[in-house]
Design an enzyme around this catalytic site. Structure first.
Site, mmCIF file in Angstrom:
data_model
loop_
_atom_site.group_PDB
_atom_site.id
_atom_site.type_symbol
_atom_site.label_atom_id
_atom_site.label_comp_id
_atom_site.label_asym_id
_atom_site.label_seq_id
_atom_site.Cartn_x
_atom_site.Cartn_y
_atom_site.Cartn_z
ATOM 1 N NE ARG A 185 80.901 14.949 38.166
ATOM 2 C CZ ARG A 185 81.488 15.232 39.332
ATOM 3 N NH1 ARG A 185 81.601 16.475 39.724
ATOM 4 N NH2 ARG A 185 81.945 14.272 40.083
ATOM 5 C CE LYS A 242 98.830 22.043 37.455
ATOM 6 N NZ LYS A 242 99.603 21.115 38.319
#
Ligand code: ATP
Ligand code: MG
Length: 173
Positions: free
Chosen positions: A26, A16
């Protein structure tokens, strides 16, 4: 125009927090700013705390509660720290500065009723329509799941800790 997503990573399986970190990387790779708020800190020296320092100006990491470990011998103090952390997160969400705001281990504050669910859901619902928010932690309340756009449940199929393998640097912390 994109849509700001409410993303929840929940369940008992591993992955998680690391999924949320992956999303932060990202976004940072595109020069997009991320605020990563850790609501609970364990005792370890987490590698991500050091790694994120190398993204200065892109990923702002905030560990709430000054190294607080969530050992509940003072419930009132815990609740105070929880509210303080949540207010900090609210300010980050409202600032309009961040592409993504990550609320790591936030579900526990809701699950253990350190915070009231309804006002939290309202803040999330009223955020800017472009604002992405990622929430991690086990026991995500059903109402949070209902409010989310994307929910992934990490399922524990196997975990080495069950077989007696100790937590390892670079894997668990
Ligand atoms: P990670 O930080 O590795 O992405 P996580 O955020 O999904 O894990 P948490 O519930 O926050 O997991 O728990 C943190 C620690 O507990 C991690 O070190 C992880 O390896 C460990 N852990 C996660 N799932 C399990 C499990 N099913 N059994 C035993 N330990 C687990
Ligand atoms: Mg986690």
């Amino acid at each position: 125009m994109g849509k700001g997503l409410l993303i929840v990573f929940t369940g008992n399986g591993k992955g998680k927090t690391t999924a949320a970190l992956g999303m932060a990387m990202r976004a940072a790779g595109h020069g997009l700013r991320v605020c990563f708020v850790q609501f609970i800190k364990g005792g370890w020296r987490y590698g991500e705390l050091e790694a994120v320092k190398r993204f200065e100006g892109l990923i702002d990491l905030h560990v709430m509660g000054k190294g607080f470990t969530w050992k509940s011998d003072n419930i009132e103090e815990d609740a105070r720290l929880a509210r303080e952390a949540w207010e900090f997160a609210c300010a980050a969400i409202a600032s309009g500065v961040y592409h993504t705001v990550v609320l790591d281990e936030f579900t526990y504050l809701l699950h253990y009723q350190m915070l009231e669910l309804e006002p939290c859901l309202r803040v999330l619902a009223d955020r800017h329509p472009d604002q992405h928010v990622v929430i991690t932690g086990r026991y995500a309340p059903q109402q949070l799941i209902d409010a989310a756009d994307l929910v992934t449940e990490m399922q524990a199929v196997k975990h080495p800790l069950k077989g007696g393998v100790k937590a390892q640097q670079g894997i668990e912390f």
